[in-house]
Design a protein around this motif. Structure first.
Motif, PDB file in Angstrom:
ATOM      1  N   ALA A  66     -38.551  89.789-118.626  1.00  0.00           N
ATOM      2  CA  ALA A  66     -37.395  90.328-119.606  1.00  0.00           C
ATOM      3  C   ALA A  66     -36.919  91.518-119.043  1.00  0.00           C
ATOM      4  N   GLY A  67     -37.010  91.985-118.042  1.00  0.00           N
ATOM      5  CA  GLY A  67     -36.278  93.050-117.345  1.00  0.00           C
ATOM      6  C   GLY A  67     -36.585  94.177-117.766  1.00  0.00           C
ATOM      7  N   GLY A  68     -38.039  94.535-118.215  1.00  0.00           N
ATOM      8  CA  GLY A  68     -38.594  95.902-118.699  1.00  0.00           C
ATOM      9  C   GLY A  68     -38.687  96.617-117.667  1.00  0.00           C
ATOM     10  N   ALA A  69     -38.869  98.020-117.677  1.00  0.00           N
ATOM     11  CA  ALA A  69     -39.038  99.039-116.755  1.00  0.00           C
ATOM     12  C   ALA A  69     -40.779  98.776-116.102  1.00  0.00           C
ATOM     13  N   VAL A  70     -40.719  98.957-114.940  1.00  0.00           N
ATOM     14  CA  VAL A  70     -42.036  98.489-114.240  1.00  0.00           C
ATOM     15  C   VAL A  70     -42.230  99.589-113.023  1.00  0.00           C
ATOM     16  N   THR A  71     -43.664  99.816-112.884  1.00  0.00           N
ATOM     17  CA  THR A  71     -43.717 101.056-111.965  1.00  0.00           C
ATOM     18  C   THR A  71     -44.159 100.213-110.501  1.00  0.00           C
ATOM     19  N   ALA A  72     -43.803 100.991-109.579  1.00  0.00           N
ATOM     20  CA  ALA A  72     -44.181 100.462-108.310  1.00  0.00           C
ATOM     21  C   ALA A  72     -45.882 100.016-108.316  1.00  0.00           C
ATOM     22  N   ARG A  73     -46.541 100.615-108.808  1.00  0.00           N
ATOM     23  CA  ARG A  73     -48.047 100.256-108.850  1.00  0.00           C
ATOM     24  C   ARG A  73     -48.004  99.161-109.666  1.00  0.00           C
ATOM     25  N   GLN A  74     -47.475  99.004-110.710  1.00  0.00           N
ATOM     26  CA  GLN A  74     -47.842  97.667-111.685  1.00  0.00           C
ATOM     27  C   GLN A  74     -47.301  96.577-110.897  1.00  0.00           C
ATOM     28  N   TRP A  75     -46.185  96.644-110.225  1.00  0.00           N
ATOM     29  CA  TRP A  75     -45.565  95.688-109.277  1.00  0.00           C
ATOM     30  C   TRP A  75     -46.492  95.201-108.102  1.00  0.00           C
ATOM     31  N   GLY A  76     -46.975  96.034-107.474  1.00  0.00           N
ATOM     32  CA  GLY A  76     -48.095  95.727-106.469  1.00  0.00           C
ATOM     33  C   GLY A  76     -49.144  95.088-106.798  1.00  0.00           C
ATOM     34  N   GLU A  77     -49.782  95.617-108.304  1.00  0.00           N
ATOM     35  CA  GLU A  77     -50.919  94.939-108.670  1.00  0.00           C
ATOM     36  C   GLU A  77     -50.609  93.752-109.277  1.00  0.00           C
ATOM     37  N   LEU A  78     -49.462  93.379-109.501  1.00  0.00           N
ATOM     38  CA  LEU A  78     -49.156  92.016-110.122  1.00  0.00           C
ATOM     39  C   LEU A  78     -49.211  91.103-108.784  1.00  0.00           C
ATOM     40  N   ASP A  79     -48.580  91.442-107.749  1.00  0.00           N
ATOM     41  CA  ASP A  79     -48.392  90.877-106.441  1.00  0.00           C
ATOM     42  C   ASP A  79     -49.934  90.285-105.976  1.00  0.00           C
ATOM     43  N   THR A  80     -50.780  91.370-106.003  1.00  0.00           N
ATOM     44  CA  THR A  80     -52.421  91.156-105.791  1.00  0.00           C
ATOM     45  C   THR A  80     -53.031  90.053-106.691  1.00  0.00           C
ATOM     46  N   ALA A  81     -52.889  90.198-108.164  1.00  0.00           N
ATOM     47  CA  ALA A  81     -53.443  89.482-109.098  1.00  0.00           C
ATOM     48  C   ALA A  81     -52.886  88.195-108.843  1.00  0.00           C
ATOM     49  N   LEU A  82     -51.579  87.855-108.651  1.00  0.00           N
ATOM     50  CA  LEU A  82     -50.993  86.428-108.354  1.00  0.00           C
ATOM     51  C   LEU A  82     -51.789  85.864-107.127  1.00  0.00           C
ATOM     52  N   GLY A  83     -51.686  86.503-106.050  1.00  0.00           N
ATOM     53  CA  GLY A  83     -52.077  86.121-104.744  1.00  0.00           C
ATOM     54  C   GLY A  83     -53.656  85.780-104.815  1.00  0.00           C
ATOM     55  N   ARG A  84     -54.600  86.498-105.641  1.00  0.00           N
ATOM     56  CA  ARG A  84     -55.804  85.740-106.371  1.00  0.00           C
ATOM     57  C   ARG A  84     -55.830  84.871-106.968  1.00  0.00           C
ATOM     58  N   ALA A  85     -54.979  84.761-108.010  1.00  0.00           N
ATOM     59  CA  ALA A  85     -55.059  83.304-108.867  1.00  0.00           C
ATOM     60  C   ALA A  85     -54.498  82.198-107.944  1.00  0.00           C
ATOM     61  N   TYR A  86     -53.811  82.440-107.012  1.00  0.00           N
ATOM     62  CA  TYR A  86     -53.301  81.329-106.175  1.00  0.00           C
ATOM     63  C   TYR A  86     -54.408  80.971-105.239  1.00  0.00           C
ATOM     64  N   ALA A  87     -55.343  81.792-104.874  1.00  0.00           N
ATOM     65  CA  ALA A  87     -56.583  81.547-103.919  1.00  0.00           C
ATOM     66  C   ALA A  87     -57.613  80.660-104.646  1.00  0.00           C
ATOM     67  N   ASP A  88     -57.604  81.337-106.032  1.00  0.00           N
ATOM     68  CA  ASP A  88     -58.702  80.528-106.910  1.00  0.00           C
ATOM     69  C   ASP A  88     -58.160  79.155-107.020  1.00  0.00           C
ATOM     70  N   ILE A  89     -57.000  78.941-107.211  1.00  0.00           N
ATOM     71  CA  ILE A  89     -56.817  77.459-107.606  1.00  0.00           C
ATOM     72  C   ILE A  89     -57.008  76.714-106.378  1.00  0.00           C
ATOM     73  N   THR A  90     -56.419  77.364-105.142  1.00  0.00           N
ATOM     74  CA  THR A  90     -56.659  76.512-103.634  1.00  0.00           C
ATOM     75  C   THR A  90     -58.027  76.191-103.725  1.00  0.00           C
ATOM     76  N   ARG A  91     -59.172  77.081-103.844  1.00  0.00           N
ATOM     77  CA  ARG A  91     -60.564  76.742-103.702  1.00  0.00           C
ATOM     78  C   ARG A  91     -60.790  75.550-104.622  1.00  0.00           C
ATOM     79  N   GLN A  92     -60.336  75.922-105.727  1.00  0.00           N
ATOM     80  CA  GLN A  92     -60.706  74.662-106.751  1.00  0.00           C
ATOM     81  C   GLN A  92     -60.098  73.434-106.345  1.00  0.00           C
ATOM     82  N   LEU A  93     -58.945  73.426-105.729  1.00  0.00           N
ATOM     83  CA  LEU A  93     -58.610  71.972-105.428  1.00  0.00           C
ATOM     84  C   LEU A  93     -59.255  71.478-104.135  1.00  0.00           C
ATOM     85  N   LEU A  94     -59.457  72.591-103.065  1.00  0.00           N
ATOM     86  CA  LEU A  94     -60.438  72.038-102.023  1.00  0.00           C
ATOM     87  C   LEU A  94     -61.935  71.428-102.484  1.00  0.00           C
TER      88      LEU A  94
END
Ligand SMILES: Nc1ncnc2c1ncn2[C@@H]1O[C@H](COP(=O)(O)OP(=O)(O)O)[C@@H](O)[C@H]1O
Ligand SMILES: [Mg+2]
Length: 363
Positions: free
Chosen positions: A51-79
């Motif tokens: 939505a274009g709301g303000a976001v801090t560098a910390r929130q940004w980085g944490e989202l990057d990590t959380a998504l990386g984890r979610a993608y790794a989870d689904i990969t393990r599930q698929l394997l």
């Protein structure tokens, strides 16, 4: 043939799709697929960001990590579900979650989150991410990237086929026999219908168009929506939530419309913007993929707006409509690892073909 995993999570923010395919770059066979919703906290943070709301560098980085984890989870599930080990997979192609797509202007960029380093390290599989920015660095829109894949799996020697992917945004690929593939975004896919439904019912989308069917199309509103100048721009063009969002819709409403009538009008708008693109071609096949292919009203309206056309989902042509986009990113990872181009300059407007993506090795 080599095995690739493709991971896609689109602008609808409905969740993550992952596929396992076997491909040599020319033939692509779907072996398995799985899908997982976002954890609700993650989805809310992504919606706020989009939505274009303000976001801090910390929130940004944490989202990057959380998504990386979610993608790794689904990969393990698929394997696990496919009985494969990491060593069986040549690479993962992970689109990532678009948080901002700005293809034009002084400082164009397209940003997808989901840490590929983490995905490679956690799964032990070479991972390709960041598919869009090389094309942009070469003057392109960075989107759409799926037309080359649509051509690979759906081109027909005699029949004109237009493939329409109805995700958050809708994009088309025109596969005309003997002609280079053409493609571009055409406007909102499910995005406006989803946001209206979520706002008024709390439910993330209008399942089977139940709400839209209770309303009637408002012609004046439809005309205002259709007069959006972006729709008439020539290709190459791409768009996203940055344009078609709450503010865009609110600016076109008078405020006294009935909820169901707006829902019906948004469905009609979505279908009409797609149909308009096909109307410039002789009647052929319109093949729908993406979540919008599950919306019976969209299929009905497209059939009505395109007399003479055969309107169907891509399932009818042998490619799973729900797996299509993730399959495209599996195929794009194949292209990258073999140093083959992934973009089509005639589609994106880039100066040339290019090998796309950033490669993360697991070792
Ligand atoms: N049964 C259904 N009825 C209406 N819409 C549906 C149905 N199933 C899925 N959708 C739509 O499909 C969307 C998800 O489509 P998807 O292709 O995953 O988009 P994206 O690529 O943006 O994630 C949902 O948000 C919803 O709008
Ligand atoms: Mg999705």
């Amino acid at each position: 043939m080599e095995n690739y995993i493709g991971i896609m999570s689109g602008t609808s923010l409905d969740g993550i799709d992952a596929v396992l395919v076997e491909t040599d770059g020319e033939r692509v066979r779907l072996l398995d697929r799985t899908t997982a919703p976002f954890a609700s906290g993650l989805r809310d943070r992504l919606l706020a960001l989009a939505a274009g709301g303000a976001v801090t560098a910390r929130q940004w980085g944490e989202l990057d990590t959380a998504l990386g984890r979610a993608y790794a989870d689904i990969t393990r599930q698929l394997l696990a579900s496919s009985g494969r080990r990491a060593a069986d997979i040549r690479a993962i192609g992970c689109h990532g979650q678009t948080v901002w797509h700005q293809p034009n202007g002084e400082l164009p960029f397209s940003l997808q989150l989901g840490d590929g380093n983490r995905l490679a390290a956690e799964t032990g599989i070479t991972t390709v991410t960041d598919f869009r920015r090389k094309d942009m660095a070469l003057g392109g829109q960075g989107a759409p990237l799926v037309p080359a894949f649509h051509q690979c799996v759906l081109a027909h020697p005699e029949r004109l086929r237009i493939v329409v992917n109805i995700g958050g945004i809708a994009n088309i690929s025109v596969l005309a026999p003997g002609r280079p593939v053409m493609g571009h975004d055409v406007g909102p896919g499910n995005m406006l219908m989803d946001l209206w439904c979520r706002r008024h019912t709390g439910v993330p989308f209008d399942r089977d168009a139940a709400l839209a069917r209770r309303g009637t199309v408002l012609p004046a509103l439809l005309a205002r929506l259709m007069s959006e100048p972006w729709l008439a721009l020539p290709a190459p063009k791409s768009t996203g939530r940055e344009l078609f969002n709450d503010a865009w819709l609110d600016a076109r409403l008078s405020g006294d419309e009935a909820v169901a009538d707006v829902q019906a009008t948004l469905a009609e708008f979505t279908a009409a913007a797609i149909a308009r693109e096909a109307q410039g071609w002789p009647a052929g096949e319109l093949l729908i993929c993406g979540g919008g292919g599950h919306n019976p009203l969209l299929l009905e309206r497209l059939t009505a707006l395109l007399p003479g056309w055969q309107v169907n989902t891509t399932n009818a042509a042998g490619v799973d409509m729900d797996a299509m986009e993730a399959m495209a990113f599996a195929w794009l990872a194949h292209q990258t690892l073999h140093r083959l181009p992934g973009n089509l300059p005639e589609v994106t407007g880039a100066r040339r073909h290019a090998v796309l993506g950033a490669v993360h090795f697991p070792d």
